[in-house]
Structures are given as structure tokens and as C-alpha cells.
Design a protein around this motif. Sequence first.
Motif, PDB file in Angstrom:
ATOM      1  N   PRO A 197       5.730  37.581  -9.826  1.00 49.05           N
ATOM      2  CA  PRO A 197       4.468  38.282 -10.100  1.00 49.05           C
ATOM      3  C   PRO A 197       3.344  37.655  -9.271  1.00 49.05           C
ATOM      4  CG  PRO A 197       5.250  37.071 -12.061  1.00 49.05           C
ATOM      5  CD  PRO A 197       6.272  36.871 -10.993  1.00 49.05           C
ATOM      6  N   PRO A 198       2.353  38.465  -8.844  1.00 46.57           N
ATOM      7  CA  PRO A 198       1.310  37.954  -7.944  1.00 46.57           C
ATOM      8  C   PRO A 198       0.645  36.662  -8.419  1.00 46.57           C
ATOM      9  CG  PRO A 198       1.159  40.327  -8.097  1.00 46.57           C
ATOM     10  CD  PRO A 198       2.234  39.915  -9.070  1.00 46.57           C
ATOM     11  N   ALA A 199       0.454  36.497  -9.723  1.00 51.65           N
ATOM     12  CA  ALA A 199      -0.212  35.283 -10.215  1.00 51.65           C
ATOM     13  C   ALA A 199       0.616  34.026  -9.963  1.00 51.65           C
ATOM     14  CB  ALA A 199      -0.490  35.419 -11.716  1.00 51.65           C
ATOM     15  N   LYS A 200       1.881  34.204  -9.638  1.00 54.31           N
ATOM     16  CA  LYS A 200       2.782  33.058  -9.452  1.00 54.31           C
ATOM     17  C   LYS A 200       3.228  32.897  -8.003  1.00 54.31           C
ATOM     18  CE  LYS A 200       2.798  31.970 -13.784  1.00 54.31           C
ATOM     19  NZ  LYS A 200       2.200  30.704 -14.248  1.00 54.31           N
ATOM     20  N   TRP A 201       2.545  33.553  -7.093  1.00 54.15           N
ATOM     21  CA  TRP A 201       2.896  33.401  -5.674  1.00 54.15           C
ATOM     22  C   TRP A 201       2.470  32.031  -5.156  1.00 54.15           C
ATOM     23  CZ3 TRP A 201       0.866  38.824  -3.652  1.00 54.15           C
ATOM     24  CH2 TRP A 201       1.777  39.820  -4.073  1.00 54.15           C
ATOM     25  N   LEU A 202       3.175  31.589  -4.147  1.00 61.20           N
ATOM     26  CA  LEU A 202       2.814  30.333  -3.478  1.00 61.20           C
ATOM     27  C   LEU A 202       1.370  30.409  -2.997  1.00 61.20           C
ATOM     28  CD1 LEU A 202       6.049  29.755  -1.357  1.00 61.20           C
ATOM     29  CD2 LEU A 202       5.215  28.246  -3.170  1.00 61.20           C
ATOM     30  N   SER A 203       0.663  29.303  -3.124  1.00 60.95           N
ATOM     31  CA  SER A 203      -0.746  29.286  -2.722  1.00 60.95           C
ATOM     32  C   SER A 203      -0.867  29.333  -1.196  1.00 60.95           C
ATOM     33  CB  SER A 203      -1.413  28.006  -3.235  1.00 60.95           C
ATOM     34  OG  SER A 203      -0.851  26.903  -2.548  1.00 60.95           O
ATOM     35  N   ASP A 204      -2.096  29.603  -0.754  1.00 63.06           N
ATOM     36  CA  ASP A 204      -2.359  29.646   0.688  1.00 63.06           C
ATOM     37  C   ASP A 204      -2.043  28.316   1.366  1.00 63.06           C
ATOM     38  OD1 ASP A 204      -3.090  32.233   0.597  1.00 63.06           O
ATOM     39  OD2 ASP A 204      -5.257  31.865   0.524  1.00 63.06           O
ATOM     40  N   GLU A 205      -2.218  27.242   0.611  1.00 61.43           N
ATOM     41  CA  GLU A 205      -1.949  25.911   1.174  1.00 61.43           C
ATOM     42  C   GLU A 205      -0.478  25.806   1.623  1.00 61.43           C
ATOM     43  OE1 GLU A 205      -2.904  21.354  -0.277  1.00 61.43           O
ATOM     44  OE2 GLU A 205      -3.155  23.008  -1.673  1.00 61.43           O
ATOM     45  N   TYR A 206       0.420  26.325   0.785  1.00 59.49           N
ATOM     46  CA  TYR A 206       1.842  26.341   1.158  1.00 59.49           C
ATOM     47  C   TYR A 206       2.090  27.355   2.284  1.00 59.49           C
ATOM     48  CZ  TYR A 206       3.435  23.766  -3.054  1.00 59.49           C
ATOM     49  OH  TYR A 206       3.682  22.821  -4.013  1.00 59.49           O
ATOM     50  N   LEU A 207       1.529  28.559   2.105  1.00 63.74           N
ATOM     51  CA  LEU A 207       1.841  29.638   3.050  1.00 63.74           C
ATOM     52  C   LEU A 207       1.374  29.304   4.466  1.00 63.74           C
ATOM     53  CD1 LEU A 207       1.125  32.731   0.756  1.00 63.74           C
ATOM     54  CD2 LEU A 207       3.344  31.742   1.385  1.00 63.74           C
ATOM     55  N   LYS A 208       0.284  28.538   4.543  1.00 63.29           N
ATOM     56  CA  LYS A 208      -0.218  28.102   5.860  1.00 63.29           C
ATOM     57  C   LYS A 208       0.857  27.283   6.583  1.00 63.29           C
ATOM     58  CE  LYS A 208      -3.973  25.613   5.950  1.00 63.29           C
ATOM     59  NZ  LYS A 208      -5.186  25.125   5.296  1.00 63.29           N
ATOM     60  N   ILE A 209       1.522  26.433   5.821  1.00 66.90           N
ATOM     61  CA  ILE A 209       2.577  25.586   6.412  1.00 66.90           C
ATOM     62  C   ILE A 209       3.732  26.469   6.902  1.00 66.90           C
ATOM     63  CG2 ILE A 209       4.336  23.834   5.875  1.00 66.90           C
ATOM     64  CD1 ILE A 209       2.269  22.699   3.797  1.00 66.90           C
ATOM     65  N   GLY A 210       4.115  27.437   6.054  1.00 69.29           N
ATOM     66  CA  GLY A 210       5.214  28.334   6.420  1.00 69.29           C
ATOM     67  C   GLY A 210       4.878  29.142   7.664  1.00 69.29           C
ATOM     68  N   ARG A 211       3.647  29.627   7.726  1.00 75.65           N
ATOM     69  CA  ARG A 211       3.283  30.479   8.879  1.00 75.65           C
ATOM     70  C   ARG A 211       3.169  29.662  10.167  1.00 75.65           C
ATOM     71  NH1 ARG A 211       0.357  34.170   4.571  1.00 75.65           N
ATOM     72  NH2 ARG A 211       2.260  35.319   4.090  1.00 75.65           N
ATOM     73  N   ALA A 212       2.749  28.402  10.027  1.00 79.67           N
ATOM     74  CA  ALA A 212       2.734  27.528  11.218  1.00 79.67           C
ATOM     75  C   ALA A 212       4.171  27.300  11.696  1.00 79.67           C
ATOM     76  CB  ALA A 212       2.061  26.199  10.877  1.00 79.67           C
ATOM     77  N   ASN A 213       5.087  27.133  10.744  1.00 82.61           N
ATOM     78  CA  ASN A 213       6.508  26.988  11.121  1.00 82.61           C
ATOM     79  C   ASN A 213       7.013  28.258  11.810  1.00 82.61           C
ATOM     80  OD1 ASN A 213       6.881  24.379  10.186  1.00 82.61           O
ATOM     81  ND2 ASN A 213       7.648  24.998   8.184  1.00 82.61           N
ATOM     82  N   ASN A 214       6.611  29.426  11.290  1.00 81.52           N
ATOM     83  CA  ASN A 214       7.040  30.705  11.895  1.00 81.52           C
ATOM     84  C   ASN A 214       6.591  30.778  13.351  1.00 81.52           C
ATOM     85  OD1 ASN A 214       6.366  32.706   8.899  1.00 81.52           O
ATOM     86  ND2 ASN A 214       8.146  31.497   9.461  1.00 81.52           N
ATOM     87  N   GLN A 215       5.356  30.334  13.600  1.00 82.24           N
ATOM     88  CA  GLN A 215       4.836  30.380  14.974  1.00 82.24           C
ATOM     89  C   GLN A 215       5.645  29.487  15.893  1.00 82.24           C
ATOM     90  OE1 GLN A 215       0.581  29.943  15.361  1.00 82.24           O
ATOM     91  NE2 GLN A 215       0.645  32.171  15.204  1.00 82.24           N
ATOM     92  N   ARG A 216       6.049  28.336  15.352  1.00 79.86           N
ATOM     93  CA  ARG A 216       6.746  27.357  16.194  1.00 79.86           C
ATOM     94  C   ARG A 216       8.247  27.640  16.293  1.00 79.86           C
ATOM     95  NH1 ARG A 216       6.191  20.809  15.454  1.00 79.86           N
ATOM     96  NH2 ARG A 216       7.404  20.270  17.286  1.00 79.86           N
ATOM     97  N   TYR A 217       8.841  28.061  15.144  1.00 78.00           N
ATOM     98  CA  TYR A 217      10.314  28.145  15.105  1.00 78.00           C
ATOM     99  C   TYR A 217      10.841  29.563  14.876  1.00 78.00           C
ATOM    100  CZ  TYR A 217       9.600  23.128  14.300  1.00 78.00           C
ATOM    101  OH  TYR A 217       9.213  21.814  14.408  1.00 78.00           O
ATOM    102  N   GLY A 218       9.966  30.550  14.694  1.00 75.77           N
ATOM    103  CA  GLY A 218      10.424  31.921  14.397  1.00 75.77           C
ATOM    104  C   GLY A 218      10.595  32.112  12.898  1.00 75.77           C
ATOM    105  N   GLY A 219      11.285  33.181  12.531  1.00 72.71           N
ATOM    106  CA  GLY A 219      11.493  33.476  11.108  1.00 72.71           C
ATOM    107  C   GLY A 219      10.246  34.080  10.492  1.00 72.71           C
TER     108      GLY A 219
END
Length: 338
Positions: A197-219
Motif C-alpha cells: 500500500p502507498p503508505a508503506k512504500w520505500l522512502s525517497d531516501e531509499y529510492l534515491k539509492i536504487g535509482r543511482a544504482n539503475n543509472q550506473r548498473y541498469g535495471g
Amino acid sequence: MYNPYQLDHSKPTHKDYIDTTDFDQSEMLDMIKLSTTVRDYIKSGKTLSTLYHKNLAMIFEQKSTRTRVSFEVAMEQLGGHALNLAPGSIQLGAHETIGDTAQVLARMCDLIMARVNHHESVLELAARSSVPVINGMSDWNHPTQELGDIITIFDHLPEGKPLDKVKVVFVGDCTQVCGSLMMITSKMGMEFVQYAPPAKWLSDEYLKIGRANNQRYGGSVHVSDNPAVLEGADFIYTDVWYGLYDKETPKEVYMREFYPKYQVNAEMLAATGNEHVKFMHCLPANRGEEVTDDVLDGPHSIAWDQAENRLTAQRGLVLYFGGVAEETLDEIKKQKED
Ligand code: CP
């Protein structure tokens, strides 16, 4: 050419294993390679003693089965020793600060592992300790679980599928295990989705890390409450819904948010449309809540392999951060050639 006896990095770039964001993909691959090479060697009945006379201090501010047992067994199997400093058994918190505890343990032990209530505590330990500190779970992340989980995922990869097409769906609350799974799968360039549910989604702090990984490693990294995201999942992973770090919110509140939509059951596995989908759980599980018995004990479940790989990962970590990774791989190579 792949060489199981050679690491890209002869030394980790950080003294401590607090957060996998401190390490790049090739360093994480080194840890995986070391862990699985040692696993195969020990499983073949051979012994190693590269941690002879080395001591690991294990601080627990919370209960643990897997983390405690896996570190203790890992140290014993590698010729060393682990000290279980259970809650209430040392001066920490009562008569002594975490910084003073760190300095004392570092004078007597070669490594420190800590499971803490607050992430700041493990950072403070690392800052004041002259020996490596391993984070055995905090309210931010669970990096030792991360290493065991990615080893399990690699052990069960769908044949012939490139990593950027491998889909890992975490179902449920944005626990530190969810955050950690997102961090390691995105570091490996996989597709990660949190279905919650939206109230339980990962915070932006986590998602920022994931998206930086996407830029570097794909996925890719996504969060969604749309059940359509289950389609095509190769791995479905869940964790308990309540009681881990949030001790205030009553169980009923969590149950209302997650049950029945987010329970992993046979119907949810069928919704993936993948007859080979694998089920993962970091354990302990609240059977009948986030997962049904038939899924946890059924043919799709790799949760027990996953639990065993906590030991695989811990052996790799104590060798890598104990500074004897190369020596251990040389020893294995030499014994295999003899
Ligand atoms: N998954 C996990 O960390 O288990 P324990 O709490 O038993 O260590």
C-alpha cells in the motif's frame, strides 16, 4: 576469464561493512565469489583455519537466531571463535557508552558484529573501533542478509535470463530487509518492485539509492499497489508485517493494511504467471499472516536455502573484513592442486 581464486580487489575499500552503498558492484561480486568458493570447499568436506586465533565479538541489542548462529558457526569453521554478547550481558547501554565499548572490544577482538536498535549506534561503533565492524541489522538496513539473499538469488537464477530481465518483487512493508533487497538487486542491475500500500512504500531516501544504482548498473526500481506488477516475477520475497522496529503500532493496524491483499499465498504465486517463480523470506515468519504454510513449505520456496546462505555469506564477510580473503583463496587453490 572467471577465476574463483582471484578477487578484483585485494582489500575492501572500507574498513567496516555497514552499508552496501559503500561498495561498488565488483566489490560485492568479490564477496559473493569468496563466500561461494569457501562454501563449495567446506561442503566438499575440507577444512580451513585462516582465522585461527581470531575472535569476533557479537553485540546483540535484539534477539537473533540466524545472524547469531551463522556468525558463530562461520568463525568456528574457519578456525576462529565468536563471543555472544547478548542483550543485558555486557555493560553497554547500562554503565558504558557504545564508543567506550567499541574501544575495549577492539583491544581484545579482531572483528565486531553488532545488531542494533538504531543505525547511529553501529556508525558510532565503527567510528570508535580500530577493528572492522559488521552491521548485523539496524533500523536502516540488513547488509549481511543482503549478501546471503543475493547469493541465493544467483543460485536460483532462471536459466539463460540476463540479470536486467530478472524480476524481484518484494511484497509488504518497507522494512530494512525490503530496503536492503532493493539496494542489492539494483546494484546487480535487476528489476526490483515493492508491491505494498502507498503508505508503506520505500522512502525517497531509499529510492534515491536504487535509482543511482539503475543509472550506473541498469535495471529498474518501482513501488506499486497494483497487483499487475506481480506478473512475470522470478522471485517473490516477503517479511513480517509488524513488530520488528515499530513496537508502538498494534498488530491489528498492520493486519488491516496488508491482509488479505498482500499475503503471499498460492493465488499470488499463480498471479505471477511463472510456474518456476521462487519464494523467499528472511525469516522468522508469521505463518498464516504474510505467508501461508503451503507456500513457505511448498515447492516454490527457497527460504531454507536462503537461511543456509546466511552462513555462506558470514564466512565470506569475516574472511573479507578479517583481511584474509586472498590468503584463504590461495589456500583453497593450493589444496585443490595437491
Ligand atoms: N533474518 C534474520 O536476521 O534472522 P534473525 O533475526 O534470527 O537473526
